[in-house]
Scaffold this motif. Structure first.
Motif, PDB file in Angstrom:
ATOM      1  N   UNK A   1       0.837  -1.199   0.000  1.00  0.00           N
ATOM      2  CA  UNK A   1       0.000   0.000   0.000  1.00  0.00           C
ATOM      3  C   UNK A   1       0.878   1.258   0.000  1.00  0.00           C
ATOM      4  N   UNK A   2       1.914   1.267   0.852  1.00  0.00           N
ATOM      5  CA  UNK A   2       2.809   2.424   0.905  1.00  0.00           C
ATOM      6  C   UNK A   2       3.533   2.616  -0.422  1.00  0.00           C
TER       7      UNK A   2
ATOM      8  N   UNK B   1       2.057   6.790  -6.677  1.00  0.00           N
ATOM      9  CA  UNK B   1       1.011   7.768  -7.014  1.00  0.00           C
ATOM     10  C   UNK B   1       1.534   9.192  -6.779  1.00  0.00           C
ATOM     11  N   UNK B   2       2.211   9.389  -5.655  1.00  0.00           N
ATOM     12  CA  UNK B   2       2.746  10.720  -5.346  1.00  0.00           C
ATOM     13  C   UNK B   2       3.824  11.128  -6.351  1.00  0.00           C
ATOM     14  N   UNK B   3       4.665  10.186  -6.732  1.00  0.00           N
ATOM     15  CA  UNK B   3       5.700  10.471  -7.726  1.00  0.00           C
ATOM     16  C   UNK B   3       5.050  10.884  -9.048  1.00  0.00           C
TER      17      UNK B   3
ATOM     18  N   UNK C   1       5.313  14.531 -10.863  1.00  0.00           N
ATOM     19  CA  UNK C   1       5.749  14.670 -12.255  1.00  0.00           C
ATOM     20  C   UNK C   1       4.729  15.486 -13.047  1.00  0.00           C
ATOM     21  N   UNK C   2       3.435  15.176 -12.854  1.00  0.00           N
ATOM     22  CA  UNK C   2       2.387  15.921 -13.560  1.00  0.00           C
ATOM     23  C   UNK C   2       2.418  17.398 -13.179  1.00  0.00           C
ATOM     24  N   UNK C   3       2.601  17.665 -11.873  1.00  0.00           N
ATOM     25  CA  UNK C   3       2.662  19.059 -11.419  1.00  0.00           C
ATOM     26  C   UNK C   3       3.874  19.771 -12.018  1.00  0.00           C
TER      27      UNK C   3
END
Length: 103
Positions: free
Chosen positions: A28-29, A35-37, A41-43
């Motif tokens: 899960x982590x 997901x955060x990475x 990247x999108x940001x």
């Protein structure tokens, strides 16, 4: 004998449950980290796009300001020439009137 075997089996099952639980948490982590990475990247991409957009707008603004300044200068020059022409014609008329009056 049998009690010891049962106890070993029970301990093994509990160990397995703990390992499975920890593995699920780890998975899960990892998923959250991925997901955060991805979001980061999108940001970063969005920020890059916005920076390019801002740079283009700044460039366009400078171009428009220069064009406006040239147009203003052109209009002022044109009006200046027209004013000088009117002043010249006025002087010519005054001379003619003066000549007529002098008769």
């Amino acid at each position: 004998g049998k009690y010891k075997v049962d106890l070993e089996n029970q301990l093994e099952q509990e160990q397995e449950q703990i390992v499975n639980k920890l593995q699920k948490k780890a998975d899960k982590y990892l998923e959250e980290k991925l997901q955060l990475v991805k979001e980061k990247t999108e940001l970063r991409d969005k920020v890059g796009d916005l920076q390019q957009h801002v740079a283009k707008l700044s460039s366009d603004k400078v171009i428009l300001e220069n064009q406006l300044e040239q147009e203003e200068e052109s209009i002022v020059n044109k009006l200046q020439r027209q004013l000088e022409e009117v002043i010249h014609q006025n002087k010519v008329l005054e001379r003619k009137v003066g000549q007529l009056g002098g008769r």
